[in-house]
Design an enzyme around this catalytic site. Sequence first.
Site, mmCIF file in Angstrom:
data_model
loop_
_atom_site.group_PDB
_atom_site.id
_atom_site.type_symbol
_atom_site.label_atom_id
_atom_site.label_comp_id
_atom_site.label_asym_id
_atom_site.label_seq_id
_atom_site.Cartn_x
_atom_site.Cartn_y
_atom_site.Cartn_z
ATOM 1 N N CYS A 38 14.679 4.381 -1.340
ATOM 2 C CA CYS A 38 14.933 2.950 -1.504
ATOM 3 C C CYS A 38 14.811 2.224 -0.169
ATOM 4 O O CYS A 38 14.365 1.075 -0.122
ATOM 5 C CB CYS A 38 16.300 2.728 -2.136
ATOM 6 S SG CYS A 38 16.387 3.432 -3.808
ATOM 7 N N THR A 39 15.201 2.875 0.912
ATOM 8 C CA THR A 39 15.047 2.285 2.240
ATOM 9 C C THR A 39 13.566 2.162 2.585
ATOM 10 O O THR A 39 13.119 1.111 3.069
ATOM 11 C CB THR A 39 15.799 3.128 3.290
ATOM 12 O OG1 THR A 39 17.186 3.131 2.941
ATOM 13 C CG2 THR A 39 15.610 2.568 4.689
#
Length: 157
Positions: A46-47
């Site tokens: 997600c980062t």
Amino acid sequence: MTRLEPGQPAPAWTLPTADGGELSLSDLAGRKVILYVYPAAMTPGCTTQACDFRDNLGVLERAGYAVVGISPDSPEKLARFAEKEGLTFPLVADESKEVLTAYGAYGEKQNYGRTVMGVIRSTFVIDEEGRVELARYNVKAKGHVQMLARQLGVELG
């Protein structure tokens, strides 16, 4: 499970934001919106995805797109995520998962060979009138922005 198709009206929503406010899809009327769904802030995939949108935000905005990230995280966790990664686009919190479910981005999925309930990494492009232009499910975090840009005819820098 619901799956959105191009031409359908995008489900309306109003959700809390990382900065303590609220954002509604209707607030973005008249603009094209890239609404991307991710499972959990501050996880590696997600980062990667969020930073990819951050790094290409100027190009996407110049092409007429607003970017909004949505996850089931709390607004407080999203605020920490935005600050840590320097994210300048809105992050909205759907802790109840009602919006994620309405978009078909929450439900059964495969995780390491097992069927589990969870967030399905997805991306939706919504046109100026609030209709789904593009709906992509089970997208990969890495390289997703480049693939999306190609599909939208947007040249990244």
